[in-house]
Design a protein around this motif. Structure first.
Motif, PDB file in Angstrom:
ATOM      1  N   ARG A  97       0.814  -1.215   0.000  1.00  0.00           N
ATOM      2  CA  ARG A  97       0.000   0.000   0.000  1.00  0.00           C
ATOM      3  C   ARG A  97       0.847   1.264   0.000  1.00  0.00           C
ATOM      4  N   LYS A  98       2.011   1.218   0.638  1.00  0.00           N
ATOM      5  CA  LYS A  98       2.873   2.405   0.715  1.00  0.00           C
ATOM      6  C   LYS A  98       3.229   2.906  -0.684  1.00  0.00           C
ATOM      7  N   ALA A  99       3.592   2.000  -1.561  1.00  0.00           N
ATOM      8  CA  ALA A  99       3.972   2.396  -2.919  1.00  0.00           C
ATOM      9  C   ALA A  99       2.777   2.948  -3.688  1.00  0.00           C
ATOM     10  N   VAL A 100       1.643   2.262  -3.587  1.00  0.00           N
ATOM     11  CA  VAL A 100       0.446   2.692  -4.319  1.00  0.00           C
ATOM     12  C   VAL A 100      -0.076   4.015  -3.761  1.00  0.00           C
ATOM     13  N   ASP A 101      -0.128   4.128  -2.427  1.00  0.00           N
ATOM     14  CA  ASP A 101      -0.619   5.360  -1.803  1.00  0.00           C
ATOM     15  C   ASP A 101       0.216   6.566  -2.219  1.00  0.00           C
ATOM     16  N   GLY A 102       1.545   6.383  -2.244  1.00  0.00           N
ATOM     17  CA  GLY A 102       2.429   7.487  -2.604  1.00  0.00           C
ATOM     18  C   GLY A 102       2.174   7.993  -4.010  1.00  0.00           C
ATOM     19  N   PHE A 103       2.007   7.067  -4.946  1.00  0.00           N
ATOM     20  CA  PHE A 103       1.760   7.455  -6.337  1.00  0.00           C
ATOM     21  C   PHE A 103       0.409   8.151  -6.475  1.00  0.00           C
ATOM     22  N   ILE A 104      -0.622   7.560  -5.896  1.00  0.00           N
ATOM     23  CA  ILE A 104      -1.976   8.101  -6.024  1.00  0.00           C
ATOM     24  C   ILE A 104      -2.111   9.450  -5.328  1.00  0.00           C
ATOM     25  N   SER A 105      -1.238   9.739  -4.371  1.00  0.00           N
ATOM     26  CA  SER A 105      -1.310  10.996  -3.627  1.00  0.00           C
ATOM     27  C   SER A 105      -0.654  12.168  -4.349  1.00  0.00           C
ATOM     28  N   LEU A 106      -0.005  11.930  -5.469  1.00  0.00           N
ATOM     29  CA  LEU A 106       0.559  13.047  -6.235  1.00  0.00           C
ATOM     30  C   LEU A 106      -0.553  14.057  -6.523  1.00  0.00           C
ATOM     31  N   PRO A 107      -0.279  15.363  -6.345  1.00  0.00           N
ATOM     32  CA  PRO A 107      -1.360  16.354  -6.310  1.00  0.00           C
ATOM     33  C   PRO A 107      -1.857  16.842  -7.669  1.00  0.00           C
ATOM     34  N   VAL A 108      -1.712  16.023  -8.702  1.00  0.00           N
ATOM     35  CA  VAL A 108      -2.222  16.373 -10.027  1.00  0.00           C
ATOM     36  C   VAL A 108      -3.125  15.242 -10.500  1.00  0.00           C
ATOM     37  N   PRO A 109      -4.036  15.497 -11.457  1.00  0.00           N
ATOM     38  CA  PRO A 109      -4.941  14.443 -11.917  1.00  0.00           C
ATOM     39  C   PRO A 109      -4.184  13.252 -12.495  1.00  0.00           C
ATOM     40  N   ILE A 110      -4.603  12.054 -12.103  1.00  0.00           N
ATOM     41  CA  ILE A 110      -4.005  10.815 -12.582  1.00  0.00           C
ATOM     42  C   ILE A 110      -5.063  10.045 -13.355  1.00  0.00           C
ATOM     43  N   ILE A 111      -4.742   9.699 -14.593  1.00  0.00           N
ATOM     44  CA  ILE A 111      -5.682   9.043 -15.501  1.00  0.00           C
ATOM     45  C   ILE A 111      -5.169   7.640 -15.798  1.00  0.00           C
ATOM     46  N   ALA A 112      -5.994   6.639 -15.588  1.00  0.00           N
ATOM     47  CA  ALA A 112      -5.646   5.271 -15.967  1.00  0.00           C
ATOM     48  C   ALA A 112      -6.098   5.020 -17.400  1.00  0.00           C
ATOM     49  N   ALA A 113      -5.154   4.653 -18.264  1.00  0.00           N
ATOM     50  CA  ALA A 113      -5.482   4.239 -19.627  1.00  0.00           C
ATOM     51  C   ALA A 113      -5.486   2.714 -19.628  1.00  0.00           C
ATOM     52  N   ILE A 114      -6.670   2.126 -19.502  1.00  0.00           N
ATOM     53  CA  ILE A 114      -6.800   0.679 -19.332  1.00  0.00           C
ATOM     54  C   ILE A 114      -6.797   0.037 -20.718  1.00  0.00           C
ATOM     55  N   ASN A 115      -5.637  -0.460 -21.109  1.00  0.00           N
ATOM     56  CA  ASN A 115      -5.432  -0.937 -22.468  1.00  0.00           C
ATOM     57  C   ASN A 115      -5.640  -2.437 -22.628  1.00  0.00           C
ATOM     58  N   GLY A 116      -5.923  -3.134 -21.529  1.00  0.00           N
ATOM     59  CA  GLY A 116      -6.112  -4.586 -21.597  1.00  0.00           C
ATOM     60  C   GLY A 116      -6.613  -5.077 -20.257  1.00  0.00           C
ATOM     61  N   LEU A 117      -6.218  -6.297 -19.886  1.00  0.00           N
ATOM     62  CA  LEU A 117      -6.678  -6.882 -18.639  1.00  0.00           C
ATOM     63  C   LEU A 117      -6.301  -6.013 -17.440  1.00  0.00           C
ATOM     64  N   ALA A 118      -7.259  -5.739 -16.592  1.00  0.00           N
ATOM     65  CA  ALA A 118      -7.014  -5.067 -15.306  1.00  0.00           C
ATOM     66  C   ALA A 118      -7.628  -5.960 -14.243  1.00  0.00           C
ATOM     67  N   TYR A 119      -6.781  -6.779 -13.626  1.00  0.00           N
ATOM     68  CA  TYR A 119      -7.240  -7.775 -12.666  1.00  0.00           C
ATOM     69  C   TYR A 119      -6.635  -7.491 -11.295  1.00  0.00           C
ATOM     70  N   GLY A 120      -7.351  -7.892 -10.240  1.00  0.00           N
ATOM     71  CA  GLY A 120      -6.809  -7.827  -8.892  1.00  0.00           C
ATOM     72  C   GLY A 120      -6.279  -6.455  -8.544  1.00  0.00           C
ATOM     73  N   GLY A 121      -5.017  -6.429  -8.075  1.00  0.00           N
ATOM     74  CA  GLY A 121      -4.402  -5.159  -7.695  1.00  0.00           C
ATOM     75  C   GLY A 121      -4.332  -4.171  -8.839  1.00  0.00           C
ATOM     76  N   GLY A 122      -4.213  -4.653 -10.075  1.00  0.00           N
ATOM     77  CA  GLY A 122      -4.207  -3.748 -11.221  1.00  0.00           C
ATOM     78  C   GLY A 122      -5.519  -3.010 -11.362  1.00  0.00           C
ATOM     79  N   MET A 123      -6.629  -3.711 -11.098  1.00  0.00           N
ATOM     80  CA  MET A 123      -7.934  -3.058 -11.132  1.00  0.00           C
ATOM     81  C   MET A 123      -8.077  -2.090  -9.972  1.00  0.00           C
ATOM     82  N   GLU A 124      -7.497  -2.440  -8.827  1.00  0.00           N
ATOM     83  CA  GLU A 124      -7.518  -1.526  -7.685  1.00  0.00           C
ATOM     84  C   GLU A 124      -6.749  -0.245  -7.996  1.00  0.00           C
ATOM     85  N   LEU A 125      -5.580  -0.387  -8.621  1.00  0.00           N
ATOM     86  CA  LEU A 125      -4.782   0.778  -8.990  1.00  0.00           C
ATOM     87  C   LEU A 125      -5.572   1.690  -9.920  1.00  0.00           C
TER      88      LEU A 125
END
Length: 278
Positions: A97-125
């Motif tokens: 969670r530390k790694a994911v939280d740090g990235f998601i907390s960056l103070p600019v809009p973050i857009i996921a470009a879901i180009n294929g399978l998004a399973y498990g933690g990838g879907m959470e991200l």
């Protein structure tokens, strides 16, 4: 950048972050979590106006945790199972969670470009990003319960905020696969791109954001992110505080002056974060 497990490419005022383990469907091992932390630190040094995250190749956005004996985190996981130590289990979850939280907390809009399978933690991200653009052939799945696990990258609470508890229960507890049409219908994704064009569609969206006042975007985003955990009264207080802080930054003078001259505004980059995120 070649060979890095997570790559950064700058496109004017937008950063494209690519999870680069196509042969493993961009699944995360220990080095990938470390790479995400390094990328987060690198982006902090020179913040773009928007960030896109996607997966290398055509098959997968990210399939979550790499269940491979060579992954040191798998060895740690097996030790936890053997010891039945809840504190050790908590440390393992917090490492991820530390790694994911740090990235998601960056103070600019973050857009996921879901180009294929998004399973498990990838879907959470993807769920934890601010916006999601999905390829029409991609598939989404909160697959954890199939393995006797549950979401632990922060996806459960964020999914519930996005789609409500009933739909979140449906998706997480059944671990069923959903397609782009259903994801758009339930509000899990913002846009469905043309086939093979999720990154380009996300870039168009990011560039629209990047044309606006960067201070305005960051302050508005801070309110959007934080207000869901607040009462309406506290959320309104936060919005008023952020609006006042934004006005005193002077950024609006660029927009107002350009509007009066019937010109397109050119906003300078901002260096400060909203006070609520400092």
């Amino acid at each position: 950048m070649i060979g890095r497990k997570i790559q950064i490419e700058r496109k004017n005022k937008v950063a494209l972050v690519t999870m680069n383990r196509a042969g493993k469907k961009n699944a995360f091992d220990e080095s990938m979590f470390s790479a995400l932390e390094n990328v987060t630190d690198e982006l902090k040094q020179d913040l773009p106006r928007a960030i896109i995250i996607t997966g290398a190749g055509d098959d997968a956005f990210c399939t979550g945790f790499d269940v491979n004996p060579k992954n040191p985190l798998v060895a740690d996981f097996l030790k936890v199972l053997d010891s039945n130590d809840i504190k050790s289990a908590g440390r393992l979850v917090n490492r991820i969670r530390k790694a994911v939280d740090g990235f998601i907390s960056l103070p600019v809009p973050i857009i996921a470009a879901i180009n294929g399978l998004a399973y498990g933690g990838g879907m959470e991200l993807a769920t934890r990003c601010d916006l999601r653009v999905m390829d029409p052939t991609a598939q989404l799945c909160f697959s954890e319960v199939r393995l006797g696990l549950m979401p632990d990258w922060g996806g459960g609470p964020y999914l519930t905020k996005l789609v409500g508890s009933a739909i979140a229960s449906d998706l997480i507890l059944t671990a069923r696969i959903i397609n782009a049409q259903e994801a758009l219908k339930i509000g899990l994704v913002n846009r469905v791109s043309g086939k093979g064009c999720s990154a380009n569609e996300a870039l168009n969206l990011a560039e629209q954001i990047a044309q606006n006042g960067p201070n305005a975007v960051r302050h508005a985003l801070a309110v959007i992110r934080q207000s869901q955990g607040l009462s309406l009264e506290k959320a309104l207080e936060l919005e008023a505080e952020m609006a006042a802080e934004l006005i005193t930054s002077g950024e609006c003078m660029h927009g107002i002056t350009a509007f009066m001259k019937k010109k397109k505004p050119e906003f300078p980059d901002c260096k400060k974060q909203p006070s609520s995120q400092r």
